[in-house]
Motif scaffolding. Structure first.
Motif, PDB file in Angstrom:
ATOM      1  N   SER C  48       0.824  -1.202   0.000  1.00  0.00           N
ATOM      2  CA  SER C  48       0.000   0.000   0.000  1.00  0.00           C
ATOM      3  C   SER C  48       0.862   1.257   0.000  1.00  0.00           C
ATOM      4  O   SER C  48       0.519   2.260  -0.634  1.00  0.00           O
ATOM      5  CB  SER C  48      -0.901   0.026   1.235  1.00  0.00           C
ATOM      6  OG  SER C  48      -1.490  -1.226   1.423  1.00  0.00           O
ATOM      7  N   TYR C  49       1.975   1.196   0.720  1.00  0.00           N
ATOM      8  CA  TYR C  49       2.907   2.320   0.777  1.00  0.00           C
ATOM      9  C   TYR C  49       3.395   2.662  -0.632  1.00  0.00           C
ATOM     10  O   TYR C  49       3.342   3.809  -1.081  1.00  0.00           O
ATOM     11  CB  TYR C  49       4.074   1.927   1.672  1.00  0.00           C
ATOM     12  CG  TYR C  49       4.960   3.044   2.146  1.00  0.00           C
ATOM     13  CD1 TYR C  49       4.832   3.538   3.429  1.00  0.00           C
ATOM     14  CD2 TYR C  49       5.950   3.577   1.326  1.00  0.00           C
ATOM     15  CE1 TYR C  49       5.660   4.549   3.891  1.00  0.00           C
ATOM     16  CE2 TYR C  49       6.779   4.584   1.780  1.00  0.00           C
ATOM     17  CZ  TYR C  49       6.635   5.068   3.060  1.00  0.00           C
ATOM     18  OH  TYR C  49       7.458   6.057   3.507  1.00  0.00           O
ATOM     19  N   GLY C  50       3.833   1.636  -1.348  1.00  0.00           N
ATOM     20  CA  GLY C  50       4.292   1.849  -2.714  1.00  0.00           C
ATOM     21  C   GLY C  50       3.173   2.332  -3.614  1.00  0.00           C
ATOM     22  O   GLY C  50       3.350   3.196  -4.464  1.00  0.00           O
ATOM     23  N   ARG C  51       1.995   1.783  -3.370  1.00  0.00           N
ATOM     24  CA  ARG C  51       0.837   2.146  -4.179  1.00  0.00           C
ATOM     25  C   ARG C  51       0.485   3.624  -4.015  1.00  0.00           C
ATOM     26  O   ARG C  51       0.216   4.337  -4.968  1.00  0.00           O
ATOM     27  CB  ARG C  51      -0.334   1.261  -3.734  1.00  0.00           C
ATOM     28  CG  ARG C  51      -1.630   1.517  -4.418  1.00  0.00           C
ATOM     29  CD  ARG C  51      -1.690   0.696  -5.676  1.00  0.00           C
ATOM     30  NE  ARG C  51      -2.535   1.341  -6.652  1.00  0.00           N
ATOM     31  CZ  ARG C  51      -3.491   0.739  -7.336  1.00  0.00           C
ATOM     32  NH1 ARG C  51      -3.691  -0.547  -7.155  1.00  0.00           N
ATOM     33  NH2 ARG C  51      -4.200   1.375  -8.217  1.00  0.00           N
ATOM     34  N   ILE C  52       0.519   4.085  -2.758  1.00  0.00           N
ATOM     35  CA  ILE C  52       0.173   5.486  -2.494  1.00  0.00           C
ATOM     36  C   ILE C  52       1.217   6.415  -3.090  1.00  0.00           C
ATOM     37  O   ILE C  52       0.894   7.439  -3.680  1.00  0.00           O
ATOM     38  CB  ILE C  52       0.060   5.715  -0.974  1.00  0.00           C
ATOM     39  CG1 ILE C  52      -1.150   4.977  -0.416  1.00  0.00           C
ATOM     40  CG2 ILE C  52      -0.046   7.203  -0.660  1.00  0.00           C
ATOM     41  CD1 ILE C  52      -1.235   5.003   1.093  1.00  0.00           C
ATOM     42  N   SER C  53       2.490   6.029  -2.956  1.00  0.00           N
ATOM     43  CA  SER C  53       3.529   6.975  -3.377  1.00  0.00           C
ATOM     44  C   SER C  53       3.840   6.879  -4.870  1.00  0.00           C
ATOM     45  O   SER C  53       4.666   7.635  -5.363  1.00  0.00           O
ATOM     46  CB  SER C  53       4.792   6.765  -2.539  1.00  0.00           C
ATOM     47  OG  SER C  53       5.204   5.433  -2.612  1.00  0.00           O
ATOM     48  N   ASN C  54       3.199   5.959  -5.572  1.00  0.00           N
ATOM     49  CA  ASN C  54       3.373   5.885  -7.027  1.00  0.00           C
ATOM     50  C   ASN C  54       2.009   6.025  -7.706  1.00  0.00           C
ATOM     51  O   ASN C  54       1.338   5.027  -7.962  1.00  0.00           O
ATOM     52  CB  ASN C  54       3.997   4.542  -7.418  1.00  0.00           C
ATOM     53  CG  ASN C  54       5.452   4.452  -7.031  1.00  0.00           C
ATOM     54  OD1 ASN C  54       6.320   5.020  -7.677  1.00  0.00           O
ATOM     55  ND2 ASN C  54       5.705   3.757  -5.937  1.00  0.00           N
ATOM     56  N   PRO C  55       1.597   7.276  -7.987  1.00  0.00           N
ATOM     57  CA  PRO C  55       0.239   7.471  -8.508  1.00  0.00           C
ATOM     58  C   PRO C  55       0.009   6.817  -9.873  1.00  0.00           C
ATOM     59  O   PRO C  55      -1.117   6.482 -10.197  1.00  0.00           O
ATOM     60  CB  PRO C  55       0.115   8.990  -8.616  1.00  0.00           C
ATOM     61  CG  PRO C  55       1.271   9.553  -7.870  1.00  0.00           C
ATOM     62  CD  PRO C  55       2.336   8.519  -7.842  1.00  0.00           C
TER      63      PRO C  55
ATOM     64  N   VAL D  41      -9.361   6.094  -4.394  1.00  0.00           N
ATOM     65  CA  VAL D  41      -9.141   6.056  -2.944  1.00  0.00           C
ATOM     66  C   VAL D  41     -10.400   5.582  -2.240  1.00  0.00           C
ATOM     67  O   VAL D  41     -10.364   4.703  -1.370  1.00  0.00           O
ATOM     68  CB  VAL D  41      -8.733   7.453  -2.429  1.00  0.00           C
ATOM     69  CG1 VAL D  41      -8.610   7.421  -0.917  1.00  0.00           C
ATOM     70  CG2 VAL D  41      -7.431   7.885  -3.065  1.00  0.00           C
ATOM     71  N   ARG D  42     -11.559   6.140  -2.651  1.00  0.00           N
ATOM     72  CA  ARG D  42     -12.806   5.740  -2.035  1.00  0.00           C
ATOM     73  C   ARG D  42     -13.055   4.248  -2.276  1.00  0.00           C
ATOM     74  O   ARG D  42     -13.460   3.508  -1.396  1.00  0.00           O
ATOM     75  CB  ARG D  42     -13.939   6.609  -2.602  1.00  0.00           C
ATOM     76  CG  ARG D  42     -15.324   6.314  -2.069  1.00  0.00           C
ATOM     77  CD  ARG D  42     -15.378   6.342  -0.547  1.00  0.00           C
ATOM     78  NE  ARG D  42     -14.768   7.502   0.066  1.00  0.00           N
ATOM     79  CZ  ARG D  42     -15.361   8.691   0.221  1.00  0.00           C
ATOM     80  NH1 ARG D  42     -16.577   8.859  -0.194  1.00  0.00           N
ATOM     81  NH2 ARG D  42     -14.741   9.686   0.803  1.00  0.00           N
TER      82      ARG D  42
END
Lengths: 269, 588, 251, 104
Positions: C48-55, D41-42
């Motif tokens: 998830s960390y990678g997912r969030i920081s790689n749009p 996100v939602r």
């Protein structure tokens, strides 16, 4: 044996405290706007912890001696499973002490890290790599040119080392040096970067430290308040040359700073 | 209603069988692949003893290199800056994993937790054996890192990527680093097996009458430590797997775009901070894994030798639970300067300061236990008092480092090194020494020599203060840690005399450890025979034979009537009431 | 249920009642699962960390992949159903049905693994690797996919072997060896599964050691404990499926 | 001697019902993902909530956590979910920071 413990624990306590009070080794002279507040917080913590330290160690030594087994002449032990009132008293006291200290310090932290740099701050980009620091000034246009990892060549000196893309117009007037010059009494807006591993940009005199992390461009600000030369050290293990990843910051007057940067610009043409 | 139907697979149903037989007789089943928790405990103890000598030898080489960088040592030769970093990596890793985690928990916990709660063995004896041998394999793999091309890794015990994630960041980051992280992953599996065994044993195998609030504080400390291990090591295992993948399969979990030595690496999109979060999520509970058993042993010994009930038993239990609980919420205080969100720093700082409260409660209660006691100064007691002193000294530098504001000058300086060596290094080691001197008679059936023990104590106590107290001064002066030479930064030159002093202190302290080892082995062979209860102590292990028989209590299960620390009970026949004695009125 | 009776008789009164009110082996398994869920949890957080920081995360999974993954999910869910039925049968003392339901569970588990292996093979043929993928410049896509699903596939395989030992005891060893040999010869030499199949060999060796050192009849509790492990593997997939597949759906 | 099935208190009917609910929730997830009715996100949040519901059904019914004593039930769930909550709070804050501070 109780007396020996008393003597040794007290001796250790007083010798350590003596060096802390006499302080032949102490924080280096503070030369930034935030140094005074940080030092004040340090001294407050230091005095409070010092009192607890001396009291706790001295009573430990004292009890060891006073309540040693003296054979049949000794009074019987005090058969007790504890004292709830005392427990509550020292729980509350330490709670207040520690949380209070924390709240005091958090104001300074907020000023250091939550507030953005002033608009008038001098922008400087700091780049760490195995094992050198490079400093970049945006020049008259106030804009940093593009850097490109593909162009990085540490063996070819400062501009190539940070991979400055010279085809970018904004890069034309960028100045890259190995020694940092800063004008006195003016805020500096650092952009911290690292190209290979994590480094930590540490200027002990300015009470400044922040890791430079690959992949991030971290903004920090500091205001030097005294003209002079100060050392920069790396404070995060970065490889075999960690101990020699050393730099200098020269804090000069605004005029000297302007002169210096103009000379660097002239060299570039 | 006993709903434990079917404990048959574990110790429950076999206990009858155990009673009938005297335990395995063959050498291999008895001493090598033994299922007896006591033998496994001793195996762990000797593994840790070997590891601590390796770790100590490495630290001595480091100290020599700092002061005499040009010296040519026999066998080792001339130490290079990168070798220095390998030494510090291996010193830290070996000490943290194979000494501070292994000796108090695997060693003494294994030996005494079942006996102190009146159990015939651990809940899962086979798992217990596997746990030891897995730890052993991990240790061998760790040591192997010294002997491969490039040598041991140089990224420190925290192994921050990208330094640890890319092979070309330095010598030692090749096969050595792979072995290092593999060893840690194996160690995670071993600790997991141990932890779930300890927890299940405490939940399920307490003798009749051994209620939670009658458990000795040592049992509480091992129990809480096991819970921390259970929850923390799983996360480290994940981090280790991801690091191995980054290193060998080209994934980018921890590595963004980087250029090493002018070479553009193939990684992209990862974050070095992710490793720090995962690592310290394990790493901070690990600190308490190292120190909590020491706290338990100290409580036990202070009460025994002050001939007084422990002051505030319940508060001690709640304080340990509080430390364990809060210990999971404070990992970010290692990351104040890392580029972590400054808002998180605020929360981590507050929670870290809060941990000072249960720690202070413990200290005050130890002092309260000594107060108006009748202290007998045998060697274990000296080490327990030393533990309290070191815990105070090391603990009080905590509130400095817990404040992000003060972390600005102090983070990653010798101040931190002094802090954690005093509290999690030396204090924990003092806990181990105290436990060794205290339980040696029960474990080996002989007494240790008091004179040698006291000599060992005084030299070690003064010596460790002389090594680690000055580190705080160095740190305040801004001396960064992990510097292999002090020649390159001008302001460090003034600090060299202090470093020299510390090196001499290290020589003396390490010399004192020879006294310990001589005492240990000599007493094992030639010491006077020990009585069943040489210290007039109250807990259950002192009711059984010395050394205890295969199933601990000769086919009986003890019945518990009293709290663990009933000393000096008014009106009692002697100055201690054992847990198995008839109940005394005042007991809780 | 003879052993169970015996155990109760043996421990009656000598010990305090268990704090978790159940037998040790179940407590031990639950504790292991708590730890294992943190291991998987940390991997999922890393994802998830990678997912969030790689749009620019790619969304390459078309209808075929999603249908395949949905069938795999249904397989696992059904295997959980057969698993609880096996536990029920064990509690009745109905040995033949214990074995039948366990074999059904293993069948669904094996079907899941085979379908998943085919999916991997397709993706690898499409040039997806741990360090890159053809659909985007986010190399973490392949890295997280192979790590999460690989770790899960390993857990499923271990689970099938575990259930096989419980259901068939020593008779399971030849089955396992045959499966290993078939897998080894049927997968092409350049496939990851050509080497991955050795997990079965390692499993066979460990199972053999366990079965020969401690030959015994597995009782209702063993079935229940193995069931706990199996359901946990199912549970983990409930998070991997939406995160890895559904969040990368090509529309 | 207790009768295990009586302790667990579930029947074949309950298991079938839970199994059906799990399949149904899976179908809902797939449809949501396909229709893309929500922003990423939602959608992630909705999918995770559904997954937590599914995980809850599995632990409570299939793994019989519902029939274990409350002490065991609560200690296990709280310790594990507590760790996840901490990771959630502190990890993602830094992942978000990469979006603004990341080197472009």
């Amino acid at each position: 044996m109780g007396l020996a413990l008393l003597a040794v624990i007290w001796l250790i306590t007083f010798v350590s405290t003596y060096f802390f009070i006499w302080h032949p080794w102490w924080l280096p002279a503070g030369v930034s706007a935030s140094a005074a507040a940080i030092d004040h917080q340090f001294v407050t913590t230091y005095i409070l912890m010092g009192i607890v330290f001396v009291l706790a160690q001295c009573s430990l030594g004292l009890f060891a001696w006073q309540y040693r087994d003296r054979g049949s002449s000794a009074p019987p032990v005090d058969y007790s499973h504890g004292n709830t009132t005392m427990e509550i008293v020292w729980t509350v006291l330490t709670g207040v002490l520690f949380v209070g200290l924390n709240l005091m310090g958090s104001k300074i932290w907020a000023a250091e890290r939550f507030e953005p740099a002033q608009a008038s701050a001098v922008p400087v980009e700091v780049t760490g790599m195995q094992f050198a620091w490079y400093f970049r000034y945006p020049g008259p246009d106030g804009k940093f040119g593009i850097t490109n990892p593909k162009l990085m060549d540490p063996s070819a000196g400062s501009e190539a080392a940070i991979g400055l893309d010279t085809s970018d117009p904004a890069a034309k007037d960028d100045v890259v040096t190995g020694t940092m010059f800063l004008p006195v009494n003016r805020q500096v807006d650092f952009t911290l970067r690292a190209v290979d591993v994590i480094h930590s940009f540490f200027i002990p005199n300015m009470r400044f430290k922040q890791d430079a992390v690959p992949g991030l461009a971290i903004h920090m600000h500091v205001t030097p308040t005294q003209i002079g030369d100060y050392e920069i050290a790396c404070a995060e293990l970065c490889g075999l040359g960690h101990y020699k990843m050393h730099g200098m910051v020269k804090v000069v007057s605004q005029e000297d700073f302007d002169k210096w940067i103009a000379a660097r610009e002239a060299e570039k043409q | 209603m006993d709903r434990r139907a079917g404990g048959g697979e574990t110790i429950m149903a076999t206990s009858e069988v155990v009673h009938a037989h005297a335990g395995p007789q063959g050498f291999i089943r008895k001493y090598i692949f033994s299922l007896d928790h006591k033998v496994i405990g001793i195996q762990y103890f000797f593994l840790a003893l070997t590891a601590v000598w390796v770790g100590m030898f490495l630290s001595l080489l480091m100290r020599i290199h700092l002061i005499w960088p040009q010296v040519n040592l026999p066998i080792v030769g001339h130490i290079q800056p990168e070798t220095y970093l390998s030494l510090l990596t291996m010193h830290g890793t070996i000490m943290v994993f194979f000494v501070l985690t292994t000796a108090p928990q695997g060693g003494f916990g294994n030996y005494f937790l079942p006996i102190q709660i009146g159990a015939p063995d651990m809940a899962f004896p086979v798992l217990n054996m596997l746990s030891f041998w897995t730890t052993f394999v991990a240790f061998v793999v760790m040591l192997a890192a010294f002997f491969v091309t490039g040598g041991a890794p140089l990224h420190g015990w925290t192994g921050y990527p990208p330094l640890s994630a890319v092979q070309s960041t330095g010598p030692g980051e090749g096969l050595g680093a792979d072995l290092w992280i593999t060893s840690i992953a194996i160690f995670c599996a071993a600790s997991l097996m141990g932890a779930l065994n300890f927890i299940t044993t405490t939940l399920d195998l307490r003798a009749k009458g051994m209620t939670l609030m009658r458990m000795p504080l040592t049992v509480w400390s091992w129990f809480i430590t096991a819970i921390l291990g259970l929850l923390a090591f799983g996360v480290l295992l994940s981090a280790g797997i991801l690091l191995l993948m980054d290193r060998n399969l080209g994934t980018s979990f921890f590595v963004p775009v980087i250029v090493v030595n002018g070479q553009l690496m193939g990684h992209k999109g990862g974050s070095p901070l992710l490793w720090q979060h995962l690592f310290w999520f394990f790493g901070h509970p690990e600190v308490y894994i190292a120190i909590l058993p020491g706290m338990g042993v100290t409580s036990q010994i202070l009460s025994t030798f002050a001939r007084k009930p422990i002051f505030g038993y319940r508060a001690m239990v709640y304080a340990m639970l509080g430390i364990g609980f809060l210990g999971f919420m404070v990992w970010g205080h290692h990351m104040f300067m890392s580029g972590m969100s400054p808002y998180s720093a605020f929360a981590f700082s507050l929670l870290t300061m809060a941990i000072g409260v249960p720690s202070a409660i413990k200290t005050f209660n130890w002092l309260g236990t000594l107060y108006k006691g009748r202290i007998r100064f045998y060697t274990p007691m000296l080490f327990a008092v030393g533990f309290v002193s070191l815990f105070v000294s090391g603990g009080l530098s905590g509130p400095f480092l817990a404040q992000p504001t003060l972390d600005i000058p102090l983070h990653d300086t010798y101040f931190v090194v002094g802090h954690f060596h005093l509290i999690m290094g030396v204090a924990a080691i003092f806990g181990i020494f105290a436990a060794t001197y205290y339980w040696f008679p029960k474990m080996f059936g002989r007494m240790m020599n008091e004179g040698l023990g006291k000599a060992h104590f005084w030299l070690t106590f003064i010596g460790t203060y002389a090594i680690f107290m000055p580190m705080h001064y160095l740190g305040m002066a801004g001396h960064p840690r992990r510097y292999s030479q002090l020649t390159e930064v001008a302001y460090l030159h003034n600090l060299i005399p202090l470093q020299t002093f510390m090196t001499y202190a290290a020589f003396i302290t390490i010399g004192a450890q020879f006294i310990f080892v001589i005492n240990l082995f000599w007493s094992m062979l030639k010491g006077p025979k020990a009585a069943d209860n040489p210290w007039d102590a109250t807990t259950v292990e002192w009711t059984t034979a010395t050394p205890p028989p295969h199933d601990n209590f000769g086919g009986q299960t003890p019945v518990i009537h009293n709290g663990p620390y009933e000393y000096g009970v008014p009106g009692a026949a002697r100055d201690f009431v054992m847990q198995t004695d008839p109940a005394v009125g005042a007991a809780h | 249920m003879a052993t169970v009776q015996h155990a109760v008789h043996d421990t009656h009164g000598a010990f305090e009642p268990s704090l978790f009110g159940t037998y040790s082996k179940k407590v031990g398994m639950w504790l292991f699962l708590a730890s294992d869920s943190l291991t998987f949890g940390a991997l999922l957080f890393a994802y998830s960390y990678g997912r969030i920081s790689n749009p620019a995360w790619p969304t390459p999974f078309g209808k075929e992949s999603i249908a395949n993954a949905t069938i795999m999910t249904a397989c696992l869910l059904s295997s959980s159903l057969t698993m609880v039925l096996a536990v029920m049968a064990a509690n009745r003392g109905d040995k033949p049905w214990v074995r039948n339901w366990l074999l059904a569970t293993m069948f669904f588990g094996a079907a899941f693994t085979v379908l998943h292996a085919q999916e991997w093979t397709r993706l690898i043929a499409d040039k997806m690797t741990p360090s890159g993928n053809p659909w985007s410049a986010v190399p973490l896509f392949g890295g997280t996919f192979f790590t999460l699903t690989g770790m899960h596939m390993l857990h499923v395989t271990i689970g099938v072997i575990y259930l096989g030992v419980i259901a068939l005891r020593k008779k399971f060893l030849p089955v396992l060896l045959v499966l290993w040999a078939l897998g080894f010869f049927l997968t092409p030499a350049d496939s990851v599964f050509h080497y991955g199949i050795h997990v079965l060999l390692v499993g066979a060796v460990i199972s053999a050691i366990v079965l020969f050192l401690k030959p015994k009849d597995y009782d209702a509790n063993d079935v229940e404990v193995s069931g706990l492990y199996w359901h946990f593997v199912d549970l983990v997939w409930m998070f991997i499926f939406p995160l890895v597949y559904l969040m990368s759906t090509k529309v | 001697m207790h009768d295990v099935s009586a302790v667990h208190g579930e029947s074949k009917g309950t298991y079938l019902w839970v199994w059906g609910a799990l399949l149904l929730l899976t179908a809902v997830e797939v449809v949501l993902a396909y229709k893309q009715v929500l922003q990423p996100v939602r959608m992630l949040e909705v999918l995770l909530v559904l997954s937590v519901v599914k995980a809850g059904l599995i632990t409570m019914y299939f793994m019989h956590l519902k029939s274990e004593i409350p002490r065991m039930r609560w200690l296990l769930t709280i310790s594990v979910t507590g760790c996840f909550a901490l990771m959630w709070i502190f990890f993602f804050r830094d992942a978000d920071r990469i979006l603004t501070l990341g080197v472009k």
